[in-house]
Design a protein around this motif. Structure first.
Motif, PDB file in Angstrom:
ATOM      1  N   ALA A 258       1.097  -1.141  -0.010  1.00 42.43           N
ATOM      2  CA  ALA A 258      -0.012  -0.118  -0.024  1.00 42.43           C
ATOM      3  C   ALA A 258       0.815   1.314   0.104  1.00 42.43           C
ATOM      4  O   ALA A 258       0.702   2.372  -0.665  1.00 42.43           O
ATOM      5  N   LEU A 259       1.825   1.242   0.880  1.00 43.30           N
ATOM      6  CA  LEU A 259       2.789   2.351   1.069  1.00 43.30           C
ATOM      7  C   LEU A 259       3.485   2.645  -0.580  1.00 43.30           C
ATOM      8  O   LEU A 259       3.673   3.697  -0.866  1.00 43.30           O
ATOM      9  N   ALA A 260       3.915   1.357  -0.998  1.00 35.76           N
ATOM     10  CA  ALA A 260       4.417   1.402  -2.410  1.00 35.76           C
ATOM     11  C   ALA A 260       3.675   1.919  -3.600  1.00 35.76           C
ATOM     12  O   ALA A 260       4.246   2.432  -4.440  1.00 35.76           O
ATOM     13  N   GLN A 261       2.481   2.481  -3.276  1.00 38.59           N
ATOM     14  CA  GLN A 261       1.520   3.014  -4.396  1.00 38.59           C
ATOM     15  C   GLN A 261       2.210   4.555  -4.649  1.00 38.59           C
ATOM     16  O   GLN A 261       2.045   5.119  -5.583  1.00 38.59           O
ATOM     17  N   ILE A 262       3.080   4.940  -3.760  1.00 39.04           N
ATOM     18  CA  ILE A 262       3.819   6.219  -4.051  1.00 39.04           C
ATOM     19  C   ILE A 262       4.778   6.249  -5.112  1.00 39.04           C
ATOM     20  O   ILE A 262       4.987   7.275  -5.839  1.00 39.04           O
ATOM     21  N   GLU A 263       4.806   4.888  -5.652  1.00 38.53           N
ATOM     22  CA  GLU A 263       5.576   4.658  -7.213  1.00 38.53           C
ATOM     23  C   GLU A 263       4.868   5.595  -7.973  1.00 38.53           C
ATOM     24  O   GLU A 263       5.523   5.934  -9.131  1.00 38.53           O
ATOM     25  N   LEU A 264       3.603   5.626  -8.226  1.00 38.60           N
ATOM     26  CA  LEU A 264       2.420   6.155  -9.128  1.00 38.60           C
ATOM     27  C   LEU A 264       2.941   7.504  -9.175  1.00 38.60           C
ATOM     28  O   LEU A 264       3.285   8.081 -10.349  1.00 38.60           O
ATOM     29  N   VAL A 265       3.263   8.233  -8.151  1.00 38.78           N
ATOM     30  CA  VAL A 265       3.652   9.641  -8.133  1.00 38.78           C
ATOM     31  C   VAL A 265       5.074   9.650  -8.899  1.00 38.78           C
ATOM     32  O   VAL A 265       5.168  10.627  -9.926  1.00 38.78           O
ATOM     33  N   PHE A 266       6.030   8.753  -8.577  1.00 38.74           N
ATOM     34  CA  PHE A 266       7.289   8.881  -9.395  1.00 38.74           C
ATOM     35  C   PHE A 266       7.075   8.589 -10.847  1.00 38.74           C
ATOM     36  O   PHE A 266       7.515   9.066 -11.636  1.00 38.74           O
ATOM     37  N   THR A 267       6.111   7.773 -11.216  1.00 42.52           N
ATOM     38  CA  THR A 267       5.681   7.296 -12.566  1.00 42.52           C
ATOM     39  C   THR A 267       5.218   8.577 -13.159  1.00 42.52           C
ATOM     40  O   THR A 267       5.813   8.876 -14.453  1.00 42.52           O
ATOM     41  N   PHE A 268       4.431   9.544 -12.625  1.00 48.31           N
ATOM     42  CA  PHE A 268       3.987  10.726 -13.323  1.00 48.31           C
ATOM     43  C   PHE A 268       5.128  11.573 -13.600  1.00 48.31           C
ATOM     44  O   PHE A 268       5.138  12.218 -14.623  1.00 48.31           O
ATOM     45  N   LEU A 269       5.979  11.636 -12.441  1.00 51.33           N
ATOM     46  CA  LEU A 269       7.025  12.650 -12.619  1.00 51.33           C
ATOM     47  C   LEU A 269       7.973  12.022 -13.971  1.00 51.33           C
ATOM     48  O   LEU A 269       8.378  13.034 -14.712  1.00 51.33           O
ATOM     49  N   ALA A 270       8.225  10.702 -14.015  1.00 50.31           N
ATOM     50  CA  ALA A 270       8.963  10.329 -15.119  1.00 50.31           C
ATOM     51  C   ALA A 270       8.147  10.501 -16.486  1.00 50.31           C
ATOM     52  O   ALA A 270       8.878  10.874 -17.561  1.00 50.31           O
ATOM     53  N   SER A 271       6.859  10.332 -16.537  1.00 46.65           N
ATOM     54  CA  SER A 271       5.870  10.482 -17.631  1.00 46.65           C
ATOM     55  C   SER A 271       6.241  12.034 -18.148  1.00 46.65           C
ATOM     56  O   SER A 271       6.464  12.195 -19.225  1.00 46.65           O
TER      57      SER A 271
END
Length: 301
Positions: A258-271
């Motif tokens: 659940a905490l690992a969902q922060i990855e999606l924020v990193f994903t948007f930054l990468a995008s």
């Protein structure tokens, strides 16, 4: 702050970096090749990590157990299939939204954790997980026209089903890896995680290389030729996996994922920064919900 929290956030960042590198290589290698390099090029670095813990820091090597061998192999196979499906999603949607489909994993990981390990999730954590999943749904529907047929296609169409299956397999592999790590006694948490990681990654490499040699030899050769770029995928992948294994040895799988969902924020930054993809306002809202869920788990879960 509990140790598993910064470890999980660091692992999420490394996983996002590895996924971005895989997307870059997918056009050159194809789905199978891009999946293989995540494991094949990670083995040497996983082995170096174990050697550093043992010879550099003095952590004793554990004795392999039957549980580790079986759980590690099952987790490895599940992760191979999950990674293959996740990379395949890039063919349907953009980088950020494609990844979002797989983010129902925390709920499925909680279910597998309960069924296999008997792990419980507090009511507060469950609410935070649902808030995070709501953010994922908002992101998933962000670029879909608000018509009944379009929404239905997004939610139950082929990409959604692939994403849900990928999430289920990732959730199952996470529980299997926690089972494998916890079965090792007589050493530190770091070595438990690292030892299980080396075994699982080695198993994955052998299994995929054997399959590709028979079914897709061209992909195997292409993966070997791309070593200059692929080695960075291996480094980022092992760094992330070491973090996941360690965090999941320390904490309930559902909380970690659940905490690992922060990855999606990193994903948007990468995008936005690297792939120059335009981010919609509703996708930003989804990110905000995910961040709120993450903060809730850290402070209240």
């Amino acid at each position: 702050m509990e140790l598993w929290i910064p470890i999980t956030i660091a692992a999420a960042f490394c996983q996002n970096l590895r996924t971005a590198l895989q997307k870059h290589l997918k056009g050159r290698l194809g789905t199978t090749g891009a999946t293989f390099i995540r494991f094949g090029y990670g083995v040497p670095f996983a082995a170096l990590y174990v050697a550093f813990l043992h010879f550099g820091l003095g952590h004793p090597l554990p004795d392999p157990t039957a549980t580790m061998l079986v759980a590690g192999a099952l987790g490895g196979l599940a992760q191979i299939l999950a990674t293959f499906l996740l990379i395949h999603l890039f063919s349907f949607r953009n980088f950020a939204v494609g990844t979002a489909y797989s983010k129902t994993e925390p709920i499925q990981a909680a279910l597998f954790g309960f069924l296999v390990l008997g792990e419980q999730v507090s009511l507060t954590a469950a609410v935070c997980i649902l808030i995070g999943i709501s953010g994922v749904i908002v992101i998933t529907l962000a670029r879909v026209p608000m018509t009944l047929s379009a929404v239905r296609s997004s939610l139950i169409g082929r990409p959604a089903l692939i994403g849900l299956t990928s999430a289920a397999l990732f959730g199952a592999s996470a529980v299997a890896y926690r089972t494998a790590s916890l079965s090792l006694d007589g050493t530190s948490v770091a070595m438990q995680a690292a030892f299980a990681l080396v075994y699982a990654t080695s198993f994955q490499t052998i299994a995929m290389a054997a399959w590709m040699a028979v079914r897709e030899p061209d992909q195997l050769r292409a993966s070997l030729r791309a070593w200059r770029s692929a080695v960075w995928v291996g480094i980022a992948g092992v760094a992330g996996s070491a973090g996941w294994f360690t965090a999941m040895t320390l904490q309930n799988v559902a909380y970690v994922r659940a905490l690992a969902q922060i990855e999606l924020v990193f994903t948007f930054l990468a995008s936005w920064l690297f792939f120059k993809e335009v981010i919609a306002k509703s996708e930003i809202l989804g990110c905000v919900l995910i961040v709120l869920a993450v903060v809730g788990i850290v402070l209240l879960g």
